[in-house]
Design an enzyme around this catalytic site. Structure first.
Site, PDB file in Angstrom:
ATOM      1  N   GLY A 275      41.818  38.181  43.991  1.00 38.57           N
ATOM      2  CA  GLY A 275      41.530  36.819  44.456  1.00 38.57           C
ATOM      3  C   GLY A 275      41.654  35.845  43.292  1.00 38.57           C
TER       4      GLY A 275
ATOM      5  N   GLU B 283      49.482  49.742  35.634  1.00 37.36           N
ATOM      6  CA  GLU B 283      49.235  48.663  34.656  1.00 37.36           C
ATOM      7  C   GLU B 283      50.449  47.729  34.537  1.00 37.36           C
ATOM      8  OE1 GLU B 283      46.281  48.302  34.000  1.00 37.36           O
ATOM      9  OE2 GLU B 283      45.614  50.315  34.515  1.00 37.36           O
TER      10      GLU B 283
END
Ligand SMILES: [Zn+2]
Length: 229
Positions: free
Chosen positions: A45, A189
């Site tokens: 978010g 990653e």
């Protein structure tokens, strides 16, 4: 006293009182703002997790600022017991990732799981401006979690072997071939550096709260924490 308070209120608009209160608190309290780099992990978010991270300028790779940043990423990765972390996860949109699969993790999985997931010890590994090349296109599906989506997991299909190229923390070029679980960590990653979160590519039907059983066992009295000392 109460009357005095009501009387005073009647002469002040709510806004004036609020702004005075803020000003007064500011005299005595330290600033509440918290600026990145953070010592916690940013959560899904947060727009920082959706940006394509910038290259670290070549002249800045060995600067004290980047060295400190690498240290902070490693510190947060270890504090939160992660096996990998990327700079955007502490609020900095730069292409830096760190990984570490500690030997002691062998005790946290059954030997069957450790073998099936092709887990392997990986010493602390830092990559600045990494590039990822797939060297084995065979895919494996396993549940995966992320400290930026705390408390959940989902199955993700990942390539079984990759090659990472980039710079280490001293600005020296290096290459590293990773397979199995460590290849999965590297792909996860790298995705962070490109604004991708595993929830974008997971099998959505497998998305699960990792503590759903505990929620039932404890009548809902379970908390997911975002802070670690
Ligand atoms: Zn993650």
């Amino acid at each position: 006293m109460l009357l005095h308070y009501i009387h005073r209120r009647s002469f002040s608009s709510t806004n004036q009182v609020a702004s005075f209160a803020r000003w007064y608190r500011g005299l005595w309290q330290p600033k509440l703002a918290n600026e990145p780099p953070y010592d916690h992990v940013t959560q899904i978010g947060d727009p920082i997790l959706r940006q394509k991270a910038d290259l670290v300028p070549p002249e800045a790779v060995t600067s004290p600022e980047v060295r400190l940043l690498v240290k902070l990423i490693v510190d947060v990765m270890r504090k939160y017991d992660c096996v990998g972390l990327a700079a955007p996860q502490i609020g900095i949109s730069l292409r830096i990732l760190v990984m570490e699969f500690k030997e002691k993790l062998r005790d946290e999985f059954t030997s069957i799981e450790y073998k099936n997931k092709e887990m392997e010890t990986l010493p602390l590994t830092v990559f600045i401006n990494p590039e990822l090349k797939v060297t084995n296109f065979e895919k494996k599906v396993f549940p995966e979690a992320c400290q930026s989506v705390r408390g959940y997991s989902g199955e993700v299909s990942r390539y079984s072997e990759i090659l990472l190229r980039g710079l280490d923390e001293n600005g020296v070029s290096k290459e590293l071939t990773l397979k199995g679980w460590n290849a999965r960590i590297a792909q996860h990653e790298m995705d962070h550096l490109n604004g991708i979160i595993y929830t974008d590519i997971m099998n959505r039907q497998t998305f699960a709260c990792t503590c759903w059983q505990a929620v039932n066992a404890h009548r809902g009295r379970v908390r997911i924490g975002f802070h670690k000392k």
